[in-house]
Scaffold this active site. Sequence first.
Site, PDB file in Angstrom:
ATOM      1  N   GLN A  81      33.007  26.763  33.874  1.00  0.00           N
ATOM      2  CA  GLN A  81      32.985  27.346  35.218  1.00  0.00           C
ATOM      3  C   GLN A  81      31.684  28.084  35.520  1.00  0.00           C
ATOM      4  O   GLN A  81      31.406  28.376  36.682  1.00  0.00           O
ATOM      5  CB  GLN A  81      34.179  28.284  35.415  1.00  0.00           C
ATOM      6  CG  GLN A  81      35.517  27.533  35.442  1.00  0.00           C
ATOM      7  CD  GLN A  81      36.677  28.487  35.569  1.00  0.00           C
ATOM      8  OE1 GLN A  81      37.133  29.048  34.580  1.00  0.00           O
ATOM      9  NE2 GLN A  81      37.162  28.701  36.789  1.00  0.00           N
ATOM     10  N   CYS A 132      42.826  29.546  40.878  1.00  0.00           N
ATOM     11  CA  CYS A 132      41.688  29.255  39.999  1.00  0.00           C
ATOM     12  C   CYS A 132      40.423  29.730  40.698  1.00  0.00           C
ATOM     13  O   CYS A 132      40.266  29.509  41.901  1.00  0.00           O
ATOM     14  CB  CYS A 132      41.614  27.748  39.744  1.00  0.00           C
ATOM     15  SG  CYS A 132      40.198  27.249  38.740  1.00  0.00           S
ATOM     16  N   LEU A 133      39.530  30.352  39.939  1.00  0.00           N
ATOM     17  CA  LEU A 133      38.291  30.847  40.540  1.00  0.00           C
ATOM     18  C   LEU A 133      37.384  29.713  41.019  1.00  0.00           C
ATOM     19  O   LEU A 133      36.474  29.943  41.793  1.00  0.00           O
ATOM     20  CB  LEU A 133      37.540  31.728  39.539  1.00  0.00           C
ATOM     21  CG  LEU A 133      38.238  33.050  39.172  1.00  0.00           C
ATOM     22  CD1 LEU A 133      37.498  33.732  38.030  1.00  0.00           C
ATOM     23  CD2 LEU A 133      38.325  33.966  40.384  1.00  0.00           C
ATOM     24  N   HIS A 155      45.946  26.765  31.279  1.00  0.00           N
ATOM     25  CA  HIS A 155      45.029  26.617  32.410  1.00  0.00           C
ATOM     26  C   HIS A 155      43.580  26.620  31.926  1.00  0.00           C
ATOM     27  O   HIS A 155      42.774  25.772  32.333  1.00  0.00           O
ATOM     28  CB  HIS A 155      45.272  27.760  33.405  1.00  0.00           C
ATOM     29  CG  HIS A 155      44.353  27.754  34.589  1.00  0.00           C
ATOM     30  ND1 HIS A 155      44.787  27.513  35.869  1.00  0.00           N
ATOM     31  CD2 HIS A 155      43.010  27.955  34.686  1.00  0.00           C
ATOM     32  CE1 HIS A 155      43.753  27.562  36.703  1.00  0.00           C
ATOM     33  NE2 HIS A 155      42.662  27.838  35.995  1.00  0.00           N
ATOM     34  N   GLU A 156      43.244  27.567  31.045  1.00  0.00           N
ATOM     35  CA  GLU A 156      41.851  27.680  30.604  1.00  0.00           C
ATOM     36  C   GLU A 156      41.441  26.514  29.706  1.00  0.00           C
ATOM     37  O   GLU A 156      40.321  26.009  29.823  1.00  0.00           O
ATOM     38  CB  GLU A 156      41.619  29.025  29.901  1.00  0.00           C
ATOM     39  CG  GLU A 156      41.866  30.249  30.777  1.00  0.00           C
ATOM     40  CD  GLU A 156      41.166  30.203  32.130  1.00  0.00           C
ATOM     41  OE1 GLU A 156      40.074  29.618  32.235  1.00  0.00           O
ATOM     42  OE2 GLU A 156      41.733  30.734  33.099  1.00  0.00           O
ATOM     43  N   GLY A 211      41.243  34.655  33.669  1.00  0.00           N
ATOM     44  CA  GLY A 211      40.580  33.917  32.604  1.00  0.00           C
ATOM     45  C   GLY A 211      39.388  33.182  33.168  1.00  0.00           C
ATOM     46  O   GLY A 211      39.251  33.048  34.390  1.00  0.00           O
ATOM     47  N   HIS A 247      40.438  23.501  31.631  1.00  0.00           N
ATOM     48  CA  HIS A 247      39.041  23.500  32.098  1.00  0.00           C
ATOM     49  C   HIS A 247      38.115  22.855  31.067  1.00  0.00           C
ATOM     50  O   HIS A 247      37.194  22.118  31.415  1.00  0.00           O
ATOM     51  CB  HIS A 247      38.561  24.929  32.357  1.00  0.00           C
ATOM     52  CG  HIS A 247      38.931  25.471  33.703  1.00  0.00           C
ATOM     53  ND1 HIS A 247      38.515  24.910  34.883  1.00  0.00           N
ATOM     54  CD2 HIS A 247      39.684  26.552  34.051  1.00  0.00           C
ATOM     55  CE1 HIS A 247      38.988  25.620  35.911  1.00  0.00           C
ATOM     56  NE2 HIS A 247      39.706  26.614  35.426  1.00  0.00           N
TER      57      HIS A 247
HETATM   58 ZN    ZN Z   1      40.678  27.961  36.609  1.00  0.00          ZN
END
Ligand code: ZN
Length: 189
Positions: A54, A102-103, A143-144, A49, A147
């Site tokens: 981000q 997480c990216l 999680h998304e 995701g 953000h």
């Molecule tokens: Zn993340």
Amino acid sequence: MSVRPILAIGHPVLREVAVDVVVDEIQGEDVRSLINDLIDTMRDASGAGLAANQIGVAQRIIVMEVGENPRYPYKPRLPLTVAINPVITALDDEMVEINEGCLSVPLRGNVQRNVNIRVDYFDRDGVAHGETKRGLTAGTWQHEVDHLDGVLITDRAAPGSLATWAEYETHHRDAFVERITAFVERVGS
Ligand code: ZN
């Protein structure tokens, strides 16, 4: 359409509370282009995701997709989903501990997530949806949406559980994958 740089923990926009998209503008060129960039960037990085924060845009848009994913081989498949102005409501108190990556964060850690949630959102055509989500798929949504509220896994993880990807793979992966695979078989997602 293009792959954009993914911002890392420490960048201020990751701590901003993103603003709602104006519904009349969902099908406008700016939002369409942003969504395409989010999808391209998520796929390029093998993410499950990606939230607009981000890539530096504090608007409430997330994209999710899980196929054969080398980062998260235990995750059930999740078809490409674009969610605009998503709102999550917990449906009960059942929780599961998920080891998340997480990216934007070079670590993994154990995070408590609700197992059963309702999500309300608009899709990329501006159509409103209200759906229930369960299990790891519900975890990905949480999680998304975190953000979009400026929250990262380092805020939620048990501090002693944080590990680099290399140390996770050496010391924690096998036990986690065994536990979470049994969980996925039990809840079905
Ligand atoms: Zn993340």
